[in-house]
Structures are given as C-alpha cells and as structure tokens.
Scaffold this motif. Structure first.
Motif, PDB file in Angstrom:
ATOM      1  N   TYR A   1       0.917  -1.048   0.213  1.00 18.85           N
ATOM      2  CA  TYR A   1      -0.060  -0.144   0.022  1.00 18.85           C
ATOM      3  C   TYR A   1       0.694   1.219  -0.160  1.00 18.85           C
ATOM      4  O   TYR A   1       1.834   1.304   0.636  1.00 18.85           O
ATOM      5  N   GLU A   2       0.409   2.163  -0.842  1.00 21.94           N
ATOM      6  CA  GLU A   2       1.338   3.217  -1.029  1.00 21.94           C
ATOM      7  C   GLU A   2       0.559   4.552  -1.040  1.00 21.94           C
ATOM      8  O   GLU A   2      -0.485   4.556  -1.611  1.00 21.94           O
ATOM      9  N   CYS A   3       1.194   5.758  -0.401  1.00 21.21           N
ATOM     10  CA  CYS A   3       0.374   7.029  -0.621  1.00 21.21           C
ATOM     11  C   CYS A   3       0.236   7.513  -1.952  1.00 21.21           C
ATOM     12  O   CYS A   3       1.588   7.892  -2.624  1.00 21.21           O
TER      13      CYS A   3
ATOM     14  N   ASP B   1       7.047   7.543  -0.934  1.00 22.96           N
ATOM     15  CA  ASP B   1       8.156   6.985  -0.122  1.00 22.96           C
ATOM     16  C   ASP B   1       7.239   6.231   1.143  1.00 22.96           C
ATOM     17  O   ASP B   1       7.813   5.518   1.809  1.00 22.96           O
ATOM     18  N   VAL B   2       5.704   6.827   1.235  1.00 20.64           N
ATOM     19  CA  VAL B   2       5.034   6.153   2.329  1.00 20.64           C
ATOM     20  C   VAL B   2       4.789   4.583   1.657  1.00 20.64           C
ATOM     21  O   VAL B   2       3.691   4.556   1.024  1.00 20.64           O
ATOM     22  N   LYS B   3       5.011   3.659   2.365  1.00 28.43           N
ATOM     23  CA  LYS B   3       4.555   2.189   1.749  1.00 28.43           C
ATOM     24  C   LYS B   3       4.420   1.291   3.059  1.00 28.43           C
ATOM     25  O   LYS B   3       4.764   1.577   4.303  1.00 28.43           O
TER      26      LYS B   3
ATOM     27  N   CYS C   1      -0.163  12.790   5.333  1.00 27.32           N
ATOM     28  CA  CYS C   1      -1.368  13.587   4.436  1.00 27.32           C
ATOM     29  C   CYS C   1      -2.662  13.147   4.724  1.00 27.32           C
ATOM     30  O   CYS C   1      -3.685  13.490   4.441  1.00 27.32           O
ATOM     31  N   GLN C   2      -2.831  11.861   5.360  1.00 28.98           N
ATOM     32  CA  GLN C   2      -3.953  11.266   5.659  1.00 28.98           C
ATOM     33  C   GLN C   2      -4.662  10.725   4.661  1.00 28.98           C
ATOM     34  O   GLN C   2      -5.893  10.363   4.798  1.00 28.98           O
ATOM     35  N   MET C   3      -4.066  10.519   3.477  1.00 32.77           N
ATOM     36  CA  MET C   3      -5.036  10.070   2.308  1.00 32.77           C
ATOM     37  C   MET C   3      -5.054   8.571   2.356  1.00 32.77           C
ATOM     38  O   MET C   3      -3.853   7.889   2.990  1.00 32.77           O
ATOM     39  N   VAL C   4      -5.845   7.821   1.834  1.00 33.72           N
ATOM     40  CA  VAL C   4      -5.954   6.390   1.925  1.00 33.72           C
ATOM     41  C   VAL C   4      -4.899   5.900   1.088  1.00 33.72           C
ATOM     42  O   VAL C   4      -4.697   6.128  -0.096  1.00 33.72           O
ATOM     43  N   LEU C   5      -4.221   5.101   1.692  1.00 36.76           N
ATOM     44  CA  LEU C   5      -3.271   4.126   0.935  1.00 36.76           C
ATOM     45  C   LEU C   5      -3.559   3.421  -0.173  1.00 36.76           C
ATOM     46  O   LEU C   5      -4.648   2.875   0.023  1.00 36.76           O
ATOM     47  N   ARG C   6      -2.893   3.288  -1.241  1.00 36.35           N
ATOM     48  CA  ARG C   6      -3.636   2.857  -2.302  1.00 36.35           C
ATOM     49  C   ARG C   6      -2.844   1.494  -2.694  1.00 36.35           C
ATOM     50  O   ARG C   6      -1.713   1.648  -2.574  1.00 36.35           O
ATOM     51  N   PHE C   7      -3.484   0.462  -2.985  1.00 35.85           N
ATOM     52  CA  PHE C   7      -2.909  -0.974  -3.269  1.00 35.85           C
ATOM     53  C   PHE C   7      -1.983  -0.809  -4.711  1.00 35.85           C
ATOM     54  O   PHE C   7      -2.373  -0.561  -5.624  1.00 35.85           O
ATOM     55  N   THR C   8      -0.685  -1.165  -4.588  1.00 33.26           N
ATOM     56  CA  THR C   8       0.159  -1.005  -5.566  1.00 33.26           C
ATOM     57  C   THR C   8       0.624  -2.315  -5.782  1.00 33.26           C
ATOM     58  O   THR C   8       1.426  -2.781  -4.916  1.00 33.26           O
TER      59      THR C   8
END
Ligand code: CU
Length: 236
Positions: A33-35, A40-42, A52-59
């Motif tokens: 999961y990545e921002c 760099d946020v994984k 930034c509180q965004m929902v992490l996206r599956f990558t």
C-alpha cells in the motif's frame, strides 16, 4: 477435476473469500500500500498516510518494466496558466466569474476540496485558515479560493457550513458551479481528477498582475505557505 472446477469458480468470483484463504498461496497478487502523494510511504497493510492522511492505494509489486517517464513535478513554478472565467457561486450564493471576480489583478492562493471529504480536506482547510490569519497579521491582501471538486454535491449552503466550521474570514471564497464548468476549470489549473477521493493536496499560488504562478504542497506549514505567497506578491 475438482480442483479445476474450484479454480473456475474462483475466477468467476463465486467462491467466498474465506474459502480461498486456506487454498491459495499461488495466485495472490504481491503488492503493498502506497500513498498517492508520498510514494515513499509504503505499508504492508491498508491504512492512511501518516503525512497527509490520504487512503493508501494498493500497488502491485511489478518488475520495473515501464519506461522511465519522468514524473511531472507536483510543485514549483508554472510557466503559463490560463484561468477560465467560468460562472461560479460562492458560499453565500453569490454569482461570480471565476477569473474576473476572484483572480484578476490579485494575489491568490487556491486549494481544491469537497465538503464530504474525511481525509485531506479538513487539514487542508485548517492550514488555509492559519495562512489567512498570518496574512491578516502582516496586512497582505490575498484572495483565498477553495474550489469544490464535487460541485454536484457541494451546494453554496454546504460550502457555507463547511467554511463556518473553520471560522473563515471574508477574502476567502468557496466556489462551486456547474459540473462541466468546474471540470474544465480543474483541467486548466492542472488538477483534473477522475475520482474525487484521489484529489490532490496541491495548491496554486499566483500573482495575476505579474503573471506569476507556482504550485505548492497544501499541507506544508502555514508559515512556509505564507512565505511563498509573499514571494508571489512581491513579483513585479
Ligand atoms: Cu479531501
């Protein structure tokens, strides 16, 4: 035979998830999961970006095969920007023309929000509020603009309630309008989005008279944003 049937059902999506877990270690897509804003946020698990509180996206972890196209910079000076003069309404229900009434001849800072957002819009708006307070202290006349990226839902009334929650002062317009107009505005400003939940914390800072525009990260410290706005204001 039985296994084949199981696989077919699995592919068709008929097998409930619980039934899959003991069987499969074979076809699970490896990934993390990545921002969307902070690559760099994984994380191994779903969640939110601590920055930034965004929902992490599956990558999916795919071998780096894509040709290295340099990513378009999210921040920095913008060479030219055409600001459309679309009809918008502010949080008081007042009809305005975006360029003529809000941007022309002014120093402006623009962010992009929607009122039902539970991720970055509240902190973005709180940051803008502190920017507004600091600018008021140094007596810099700057127009703040929050453009709704969800104009069908964000009526002027909703925007007014949202603005009230953050105790915004005059000089800060929350704008909405007809969806196709707002979409063309977002496109021109370089922030077109396909899913409102993927919207950007990017803000635009400009000095219309000087024809100077720059992009900045909207969750940066209010002080650093005020500095960028002051720099823009001092452009001749
Ligand atoms: Cu948001």
């Amino acid at each position: 035979m039985l296994i084949k049937a199981f696989v077919v059902l699995l592919l068709l999506g008929f097998v409930p998830l619980a039934a899959q877990t003991p069987k499969s270690s074979t076809s699970k897509v490896a990934g993390h999961y990545e921002c969307p804003m902070h690559p760099d946020v994984k994380s191994k698990k779903p969640g939110r970006c601590p920055k930034c509180q965004m929902v992490l996206r599956f990558t999916p972890d795919k071998p780096a095969e894509a040709p290295a196209v340099p990513a378009k910079s999210e921040t920095g000076a913008v060479s030219s920007l055409h600001i459309p003069d679309i009809a918008v309404q502010d949080q008081n229900g007042k009809s305005l023309n975006f360029y003529t009434d809000l941007v022309k001849g002014k120093v402006v800072a623009i962010n992009f929000i929607f009122t039902t957002c539970t991720t970055i819009c509240p902190p973005l708006t709180a940051t803008f509020r502190r920017v507004q307070q600091q600018l008021a202290e140094q007596k810099s006349p700057v127009q703040l603009i929050s453009v709704s990226v969800d104009p069908a839902i964000d009526t002027p009334e909703r925007l007014r309630d949202f603005a009230a929650k953050f105790k915004t002062e005059p000089g800060w317009a929350f704008v909405t309008g007809n969806t196709s107009d707002i979409n063309s505005l977002l496109q021109e400003l370089g922030v077109a989005i396909t899913n409102k939940n993927d919207h950007t914390p990017m803000i635009l800072i400009g000095n219309d008279e000087a024809g100077y525009w720059t992009r900045a990260y909207g969750l940066a410290s209010p002080t650093s944003l005020v500095k960028l706005i002051t720099e823009a204001a001092n452009r001749k």
